[in-house]
Motif scaffolding. Structure first.
Motif, mmCIF file in Angstrom:
data_model
loop_
_atom_site.group_PDB
_atom_site.id
_atom_site.type_symbol
_atom_site.label_atom_id
_atom_site.label_comp_id
_atom_site.label_asym_id
_atom_site.label_seq_id
_atom_site.Cartn_x
_atom_site.Cartn_y
_atom_site.Cartn_z
ATOM 1 N N TRP A 165 -36.856 -39.839 -5.042
ATOM 2 C CA TRP A 165 -37.677 -39.757 -6.247
ATOM 3 C C TRP A 165 -37.200 -38.616 -7.141
ATOM 4 C CZ3 TRP A 165 -40.763 -43.706 -7.283
ATOM 5 C CH2 TRP A 165 -41.173 -44.518 -6.222
ATOM 6 N N PRO A 166 -37.397 -38.722 -8.459
ATOM 7 C CA PRO A 166 -36.880 -37.700 -9.386
ATOM 8 C C PRO A 166 -37.262 -36.274 -9.028
ATOM 9 C CG PRO A 166 -37.547 -39.624 -10.630
ATOM 10 C CD PRO A 166 -37.968 -39.884 -9.200
ATOM 11 N N TYR A 167 -38.462 -36.060 -8.493
ATOM 12 C CA TYR A 167 -38.872 -34.695 -8.145
ATOM 13 C C TYR A 167 -38.083 -34.161 -6.948
ATOM 14 C CZ TYR A 167 -41.687 -36.794 -4.396
ATOM 15 O OH TYR A 167 -42.102 -37.492 -3.285
ATOM 16 N N GLY A 168 -37.349 -35.043 -6.244
ATOM 17 C CA GLY A 168 -36.566 -34.631 -5.084
ATOM 18 C C GLY A 168 -35.084 -34.496 -5.371
ATOM 19 N N ALA A 181 -31.319 -41.168 -12.611
ATOM 20 C CA ALA A 181 -30.922 -42.329 -13.408
ATOM 21 C C ALA A 181 -32.033 -43.361 -13.337
ATOM 22 C CB ALA A 181 -29.616 -42.928 -12.886
ATOM 23 N N THR A 182 -32.042 -44.258 -14.314
ATOM 24 C CA THR A 182 -32.970 -45.383 -14.299
ATOM 25 C C THR A 182 -32.288 -46.564 -13.622
ATOM 26 O OG1 THR A 182 -34.019 -44.654 -16.349
ATOM 27 C CG2 THR A 182 -34.357 -46.949 -15.700
ATOM 28 N N VAL A 183 -32.959 -47.141 -12.643
ATOM 29 C CA VAL A 183 -32.405 -48.269 -11.889
ATOM 30 C C VAL A 183 -33.215 -49.521 -12.191
ATOM 31 C CG1 VAL A 183 -32.042 -49.192 -9.569
ATOM 32 C CG2 VAL A 183 -31.543 -46.796 -10.044
ATOM 33 N N TYR A 184 -32.499 -50.613 -12.419
ATOM 34 C CA TYR A 184 -33.122 -51.928 -12.574
ATOM 35 C C TYR A 184 -32.824 -52.687 -11.277
ATOM 36 C CZ TYR A 184 -33.420 -50.553 -17.456
ATOM 37 O OH TYR A 184 -33.707 -49.873 -18.622
ATOM 38 N N PRO A 185 -33.675 -52.564 -10.275
ATOM 39 C CA PRO A 185 -33.353 -53.050 -8.927
ATOM 40 C C PRO A 185 -32.992 -54.528 -8.856
ATOM 41 C CG PRO A 185 -35.266 -51.620 -8.857
ATOM 42 C CD PRO A 185 -34.989 -51.892 -10.300
ATOM 43 N N ASN A 186 -33.642 -55.355 -9.655
ATOM 44 C CA ASN A 186 -33.431 -56.796 -9.538
ATOM 45 C C ASN A 186 -32.199 -57.292 -10.277
ATOM 46 O OD1 ASN A 186 -35.779 -57.152 -7.936
ATOM 47 N ND2 ASN A 186 -37.028 -56.979 -9.778
ATOM 48 N N THR A 187 -31.488 -56.384 -10.964
ATOM 49 C CA THR A 187 -30.220 -56.745 -11.598
ATOM 50 C C THR A 187 -29.064 -55.914 -11.034
ATOM 51 O OG1 THR A 187 -30.386 -55.109 -13.399
ATOM 52 C CG2 THR A 187 -31.455 -57.260 -13.737
ATOM 53 N N SER A 191 -28.873 -46.913 -15.561
ATOM 54 C CA SER A 191 -28.628 -46.226 -16.828
ATOM 55 C C SER A 191 -28.944 -44.740 -16.654
ATOM 56 C CB SER A 191 -29.492 -46.808 -17.941
ATOM 57 O OG SER A 191 -29.292 -46.114 -19.154
ATOM 58 N N PRO A 192 -27.911 -43.856 -16.793
ATOM 59 C CA PRO A 192 -26.493 -44.172 -16.992
ATOM 60 C C PRO A 192 -25.892 -44.812 -15.746
ATOM 61 C CG PRO A 192 -26.752 -41.853 -16.513
ATOM 62 C CD PRO A 192 -28.146 -42.403 -16.655
ATOM 63 N N THR A 193 -24.630 -45.238 -15.842
ATOM 64 C CA THR A 193 -23.960 -45.878 -14.718
ATOM 65 C C THR A 193 -23.809 -44.897 -13.558
ATOM 66 O OG1 THR A 193 -22.726 -47.329 -16.195
ATOM 67 C CG2 THR A 193 -21.852 -47.042 -13.974
ATOM 68 N N VAL A 194 -24.217 -45.336 -12.366
ATOM 69 C CA VAL A 194 -24.080 -44.531 -11.152
ATOM 70 C C VAL A 194 -23.022 -45.196 -10.280
ATOM 71 C CG1 VAL A 194 -25.246 -43.511 -9.164
ATOM 72 C CG2 VAL A 194 -26.512 -43.881 -11.302
ATOM 73 N N PRO A 195 -21.816 -44.662 -10.226
ATOM 74 C CA PRO A 195 -20.744 -45.297 -9.455
ATOM 75 C C PRO A 195 -21.081 -45.428 -7.976
ATOM 76 C CG PRO A 195 -19.864 -43.604 -10.907
ATOM 77 C CD PRO A 195 -21.353 -43.450 -10.914
ATOM 78 N N ASP A 196 -20.738 -46.572 -7.410
ATOM 79 C CA ASP A 196 -20.809 -46.818 -5.962
ATOM 80 C C ASP A 196 -22.221 -46.802 -5.386
ATOM 81 O OD1 ASP A 196 -17.969 -46.911 -5.884
ATOM 82 O OD2 ASP A 196 -17.883 -44.721 -5.755
ATOM 83 N N LEU A 197 -23.238 -46.837 -6.225
ATOM 84 C CA LEU A 197 -24.603 -46.876 -5.697
ATOM 85 C C LEU A 197 -24.928 -48.292 -5.243
ATOM 86 C CD1 LEU A 197 -27.259 -45.287 -5.228
ATOM 87 C CD2 LEU A 197 -28.019 -46.114 -7.457
ATOM 88 N N GLU A 198 -25.268 -48.430 -3.980
ATOM 89 C CA GLU A 198 -25.652 -49.725 -3.420
ATOM 90 C C GLU A 198 -27.177 -49.835 -3.447
ATOM 91 O OE1 GLU A 198 -25.368 -52.258 0.782
ATOM 92 O OE2 GLU A 198 -24.448 -50.277 0.603
ATOM 93 N N ILE A 199 -27.674 -50.831 -4.151
ATOM 94 C CA ILE A 199 -29.121 -51.018 -4.292
ATOM 95 C C ILE A 199 -29.560 -52.179 -3.423
ATOM 96 C CG2 ILE A 199 -31.014 -51.443 -5.897
ATOM 97 C CD1 ILE A 199 -29.173 -50.368 -8.122
ATOM 98 N N CYS A 200 -30.423 -51.919 -2.476
ATOM 99 C CA CYS A 200 -30.916 -52.941 -1.555
ATOM 100 C C CYS A 200 -32.402 -53.169 -1.825
ATOM 101 C CB CYS A 200 -30.712 -52.508 -0.105
ATOM 102 S SG CYS A 200 -28.993 -52.137 0.309
ATOM 103 N N VAL A 201 -32.747 -54.364 -2.296
ATOM 104 C CA VAL A 201 -34.124 -54.675 -2.659
ATOM 105 C C VAL A 201 -34.801 -55.419 -1.511
ATOM 106 C CG1 VAL A 201 -35.629 -55.823 -4.319
ATOM 107 C CG2 VAL A 201 -33.466 -54.802 -5.080
ATOM 108 N N VAL A 233 -37.108 -48.307 -12.397
ATOM 109 C CA VAL A 233 -37.675 -47.148 -11.714
ATOM 110 C C VAL A 233 -36.649 -46.022 -11.771
ATOM 111 C CG1 VAL A 233 -36.810 -47.892 -9.445
ATOM 112 C CG2 VAL A 233 -38.788 -46.354 -9.577
ATOM 113 N N ASN A 234 -37.124 -44.795 -11.879
ATOM 114 C CA ASN A 234 -36.227 -43.641 -11.911
ATOM 115 C C ASN A 234 -35.965 -43.141 -10.498
ATOM 116 O OD1 ASN A 234 -36.059 -43.641 -14.717
ATOM 117 N ND2 ASN A 234 -37.853 -42.331 -14.930
ATOM 118 N N THR A 235 -34.721 -42.761 -10.255
ATOM 119 C CA THR A 235 -34.338 -42.291 -8.933
ATOM 120 C C THR A 235 -33.293 -41.187 -9.050
ATOM 121 O OG1 THR A 235 -33.592 -43.008 -6.722
ATOM 122 C CG2 THR A 235 -32.457 -43.954 -8.618
#
Length: 448
Positions: A165-168, A181-187, A191-201, A233-235
């Protein structure tokens, strides 16, 4: 005074419906449930108005930031700044070509491109402008970010549930855009681009949650809303420098400047100054972090105390600072600058002694200005609102699970500290609102 001590403990404990004596605060059926430490002192007379368990070491939560800023202000002063230097390393080649790299020397500045200092935005744009002024259209090497901060990143004593979470957001040698960064989990987009981030929904029936291990590139998202492509969601990000390099490369491309991608110059090669970014002054950073309770900024200010050392070195210097000022630090446990870890332990008396020393120091006006005013701003906006104490109480709040704390000052009409106020409540099981209301009643009764 004994009656007052008992009264203050009772008024805080009544909200939780627990049994209280002046010596301890017990839960129902005699099991210890709640610990309360209170220390209120008149600065003019030196009279202690309330002292209840003031030597008891308790979890301070974000009240830790009041100690961090007092330490940083004492060591560094109010007018210092973080400086992030950008150079060209290598040599000039044919027209418009730089044979080498763009090198950024990170200074652990937590405010770089922060949304909380919008007047200071434009780090990447300034680099682009500097290259244009030098007529450079091609860089044969890459963008290199040098980081020297020891034991960087999230602190191991933090809870794993906080890291995503952003506070962490952890402090790195190079920080960028609040390390979030802002993450759009279902796509899968960010934003901005986070290289190599694997998003598991993962679909769940409960509320949304985020989990990412320390230094992990895998973000676990738990949500009911798996079909909404616009849901965001922000992360936190695992490597802020990688986000910066990706974004700067894109900016350079749009400006017609190509980058080779891989570093070519040796670390000892000649350097040509390109741009130096200077942060807001320390006092502005500390005011911002205290009012908003910003953990990243707090960690940055802690590490500024010993910029070339480890986190432990900064903490040791902090404790030595207060010990040399005659304040007992024997029973203090400090693991971070923000108070996000539940493993910190401070007593109400120790915090009170720090507050008193600062109120009598040359930094008194600056330091007291860091604290949000009750009923008016920041984390204290709703506290004591529309009461006789509105604006006349300045406190740093602190809250984690079963912890609610306050530390700061009672102010006179000119905004000068007249009293020290410290209230630490640990281990309660009632709604947090009831603890806040009990603290309000205590202060209204004390200063009526």
């Amino acid at each position: 005074m004994r009656f007052k001590t008992i009264f203050c403990a009772v008024i805080l404990a009544m909200a939780c419906a627990i049994s209280v004596t002046a010596e301890n605060i017990l839960g129902i059926d005699g099991e210890e449930a709640t610990s309360v430490g209170i220390y209120i002192k008149d600065l003019a007379t030196g009279k202690v108005l309330i002292d209840h368990n003031s030597q008891l070491a308790l979890t301070p939560a974000s009240v830790m930031k009041a100690v961090t800023t007092a330490s940083a202000l004492s060591v560094n002063g109010a007018d210092g700044r973080f400086s992030t230097k950008v150079v060209l390393r290598g040599s000039k080649g044919a027209a418009g070509v730089w044979n080498g790299d763009v090198v950024v020397y990170g200074s652990a500045d937590p405010t770089l491109e922060s949304e909380n200092f919008k007047s200071k935005l434009g780090f990447g744009d300034s680099i682009v402008a500097g290259l244009k002024r030098k007529g450079i259209k091609s860089i044969t090497g890459g963008i290199v970010v040098k980081q020297t901060l020891k034991d960087a990143g999230p602190i191991l004593q933090w809870e794993i549930e906080d890291v995503a979470w952003p506070y962490g957001a952890g402090l790195f040698g190079f920080n960028y855009r609040d390390n979030t960064a802002t993450v759009y989990p279902n796509t899968g987009k960010t934003s901005p681009t986070v290289p190599d981030l694997e998003i598991c929904v993962n679909k769940v029936t409960g509320g949304n949650d985020l989990v990412r291990g320390v230094y992990s590139d895998r973000l676990m998202v738990y949500t009911r809303d798996t079909g909404n492509t616009k849901w965001a969601v922000n992360t936190t990000v695992p490597d802020p420098s990688a986000v910066f390099v990706t974004e700067l490369t894109s900016k350079l491309k749009k400006a017609g400047i190509t980058v080779g991608g891989k570093a070519k110059s040796a670390s000892g090669a000649a350097e040509t100054a390109l741009y130096t970014h200077r942060s807001p002054v320390y006092s502005e950073i500390m005011r911002s972090l205290m009012v908003r309770s910003d953990n990243l900024f707090a960690e940055g200010m802690l590490r500024s105390i010993a910029p070339d050392g480890t986190r432990k070195a900064a903490i040791n210097r902090e404790k030595e600072l207060w010990a040399t000022r005659g304040i007992n630090t024997r029973y203090t446990i400090i693991n971070d600058g923000s108070g996000l870890t539940r493993a910190n332990r401070l007593s109400a008396h120790f915090i009170g002694d720090v507050l008193e020393w600062m109120a009598k120091s040359k930094h008194a006006d600056t330091y007291s200005s860091f604290f949000p005013r009750a009923g008016k701003e920041g984390t204290l906006r709703g506290f004591l609102a529309k009461t006789p104490l509105t604006g006349n109480i300045a406190l740093k709040t602190g809250s984690v699970s079963s912890v609610q704390c306050y530390a700061g000052y009672k102010l006179d009409q000119e905004g000068k500290p007249t009293h020290i106020v410290v209230i630490l409540v640990n281990g309660f099981f009632c709604p947090r609102r009831q603890v806040r209301e009990a603290a309000e009643r205590l202060l209204l009764d004390t200063f009526k």
